[in-house]
Design an enzyme around this catalytic site. Structure first.
Site, short mmCIF file in Angstrom:
data_model
loop_
_atom_site.label_atom_id
_atom_site.label_comp_id
_atom_site.label_asym_id
_atom_site.label_seq_id
_atom_site.Cartn_x
_atom_site.Cartn_y
_atom_site.Cartn_z
CG HIS A 90 -91.35 -66.65 62.00
ND1 HIS A 90 -91.36 -66.61 60.62
CD2 HIS A 90 -91.66 -67.92 62.33
CE1 HIS A 90 -91.66 -67.81 60.15
NE2 HIS A 90 -91.84 -68.62 61.16
CG HIS A 119 -93.82 -71.49 65.20
ND1 HIS A 119 -93.09 -72.60 64.90
CD2 HIS A 119 -93.76 -70.71 64.10
CE1 HIS A 119 -92.60 -72.50 63.67
NE2 HIS A 119 -93.00 -71.37 63.18
CB CYS A 148 -94.59 -77.95 66.12
SG CYS A 148 -93.10 -77.72 67.10
CG ASN A 207 -95.67 -71.11 60.47
OD1 ASN A 207 -94.81 -70.35 60.88
ND2 ASN A 207 -95.42 -72.07 59.60
#
Lengths: 307, 277
Positions: free
Chosen positions: B185, B187, B218, B227
């Site tokens: 996952h 960013h 963020c 993301n």
């Protein structure tokens, strides 16, 4: 140690193209003083090569009309190269007269792109470059060769790796010490980067190869990573990601030097470049151009106050 | 700005038509903490649930889990972290205490045959602690996997990771959790997401989290992105010849919809580029 263990190059040379490729693709005509100040700041960051300007007719590229003033006005730091573009013999002579000690020629792997960009076929352009290369050789001036559209063409679409290899080989054979393979419209992905490099590496030694990735589709860092995993050790980039894409309105172009260095630092690869100094130079030019940076590292760092 | 419930529902319905197999729908957390997710029940009950698509929801505790199941949820997620300080600041307890809370959810989920996905935050760095050891990430991942999570999603919460730290972290985690149960996952706060994902794929990871149009900034870096954009990820995977089942055009259309609804620009570069000649 970390980079060696992973098979990556220990050192990567960053070629900073912001002042030329970057500014050339910005809409606003930048005052000569600002260009000189930008280059002088970049000279202090540890960057080993900074592409300064282009000795091309101001009729075609108004942004580079002040090439003589820029070439003569900048500080020349020892250990830093200041290559300039010279599309033909005429430009080459002007460049030398203005004090240039390294030049670049721009070929393409696509006939359509060559025709639309410089109004001649690939073969005709090679003949022009050969004249430049010959004069350069006589004067001990190194020549860097660029191959545009290495991963795709805005007109032809798909570009075969064999064509990229063929054009690269022609440039290398005429005496270019380095061939920079450009993903001009940023359409490439790690898949097409790998296939293209495999073809080119059959004709050109790895140490003479560079990649010039555009971030138009957000793929630049992944593509650069793929290239360095294959042993490429020279990467072109542009401070603050200067330079949009002339083929995709509103889209980004060059990959940001700050983001490249951040990745290479994280991989334990030496570049000799001070990331914070580059961010400051980026901040300077973005303020002067009244625009937001295209560097995510710069965006994140200036907002948190940390690096 | 709180997004209207119908917009959320339409977004999820559009995503359901793109070929995506998993769409994280909402969070059953107290609206006092997360006002944006206050309509969790309406959203869960309002969306079209297409066969073959999973709609997991966040459930930070037993109460949230029970509300989620009552609203029709068939899969839930729990959020751990590899950083003590982050856990303290985020949910006001230690890592150990958070895992005890999750244990209650695990027990109830097992009884109801509901699969649970585990997230580990701060795997490549923490906004408070800075550097995070790969061993700590492996330890927390192992605990959550042992508790019964079928998949562990490793989150670079502040996007600070690079291919170097991603490799180091995954090497440690893969000693404790099978690679088939791992997801990343990433960013894109520092522009490293796709390069980090590429490294993860090279190491055998085959589940990747992403957000349409790169939605979600963020919270630790004002104005910075968060993301990674699903469109940009799918573009890369397509170029690598990796099958995802996702229709990129439909995905881009969905991104356009939500950006118009939110009156904001997309964070997806693929969407931004319109190379038409």
């Amino acid at each position: 140690q970390q980079s060696q263990a992973s098979g990556l190059p220990e050192y990567i040379k960053i070629v900073e193209v912001g002042p030329r490729d970057g500014l050339q693709n910005e809409k606003v005509i930048v005052p000569t003083g600002i260009k000189i100040e930008l280059i002088n700041r970049l000279s202090k960051t540890g960057l080993p090569a900074i592409e300064v300007t282009s000795f091309v007719s101001s009729k075609w590229v108004p942004q580079m009309a002040d090439h003589n003033e820029v070439m003569r006005g900048i500080e020349r730091h020892p250990g830093v190269q200041y290559p300039v573009l010279t599309p033909n013999l005429h430009g080459f002579h002007s460049a030398i007269a203005a004090g240039a000690t390294e030049v670049s020629v721009f070929g393409a792997a696509s006939e359509s792109f060559s025709k639309m960009n410089i109004n001649c076929s690939i073969e005709e352009s090679i003949e022009k470059f050969e004249e430049v290369a010959k004069s350069a050789r006589n004067m001990n001036i190194p020549v860097r060769g660029y191959v545009s559209c290495a991963l795709g063409c805005p007109y032809e679409g798909n570009v075969v790796p064999a064509k990229v290899a063929e054009v690269s080989k022609r440039l290398y054979s005429m005496g270019c010490y380095e061939i920079s393979l450009g993903d001009t419209i940023g359409v490439g992905t790690p898949g097409s980067m790998k296939r293209m490099l495999e073809a080119v590496m059959k004709e050109i030694p790895l140490s003479a190869l560079a990649v010039h990735c555009h971030d138009t589709y957000g793929q630049a860092l992944a593509n650069i990573l793929t290239a360095i995993q294959m042993g490429v050790a020279v990467v072109d980039s542009s401070v603050a990601g200067l330079g949009g894409c002339p083929y995709a309105k509103g889209a980004t172009g060059n990959v940001a030097t700050e983001d490249v260095i951040y990745m290479l630092n994280g991989l334990g690869i030496n570049t000799g470049v001070n990331l914070y100094a580059v961010m400051e130079a980026g901040n300077f030019i973005c303020t002067a151009l009244n625009k937001k940076t295209n560097s995510k590292v710069a965006q994140a760092s200036f907002n948190t106050g940390t690096i | 700005n709180v997004v209207p419930t119908p917009v959320k529902i339409n977004l999820i319905n559009m995503l359901s038509e793109t070929g995506l197999q998993v769409i994280e729908a909402t969070s059953f957390v107290s609206p006092k903490w997360v006002p944006q997710m206050a309509d969790h029940t309406e959203v869960m009950q309002g969306i079209n649930k297409l066969p073959g698509i999973s709609y997991p929801v966040l459930t930070p505790n037993l109460k949230g889990f029970q509300a989620a199941v009552a609203a029709g949820a068939r899969e839930v997620s729990i959020f751990g972290a590899a950083s003590e300080l982050f856990t303290k600041k985020n949910i006001n307890c230690s890592i150990e205490e958070s895992l005890e809370r999750f244990d209650e959810v695990m027990t109830a989920a097992r009884a109801a045959s509901i699969p649970v996905r585990g997230y580990v935050s701060c795997v490549l760095g923490c906004p408070y602690e800075g550097k995070i050891s790969a061993a700590k990430v492996a330890e927390v991942s192992k605990k959550m996997y042992s508790m019964g999570c079928y998949e562990i999603s490793l989150g670079d919460t502040i996007g600070i990771g690079t291919p170097g730290s991603m490799k180091e972290m995954l090497t440690a985690v893969m000693k404790e959790v099978p690679v088939g149960a791992l997801a990343v996952h990433c960013h894109d706060t520092y522009g490293q997401a796709l390069a980090n994902i590429l490294v993860a794929l090279q190491m055998g990871v085959s589940v990747v989290d992403a957000s349409v149009a790169g939605l979600g900034g963020c919270p630790y870096a004002q104005g910075a992105s968060g993301n990674v954009a699903t469109e940009d990820l799918v573009y890369m995977l397509n170029g690598l010849g990796i099958h995802t089942g996702v229709d990129l055009q439909k995905l881009m259309d969905t991104g356009t919809f939500i950006c118009n609804a939110l009156n904001r620009r997309t964070n997806s570069k693929v969407s931004q580029a319109s190379c038409r000649l």
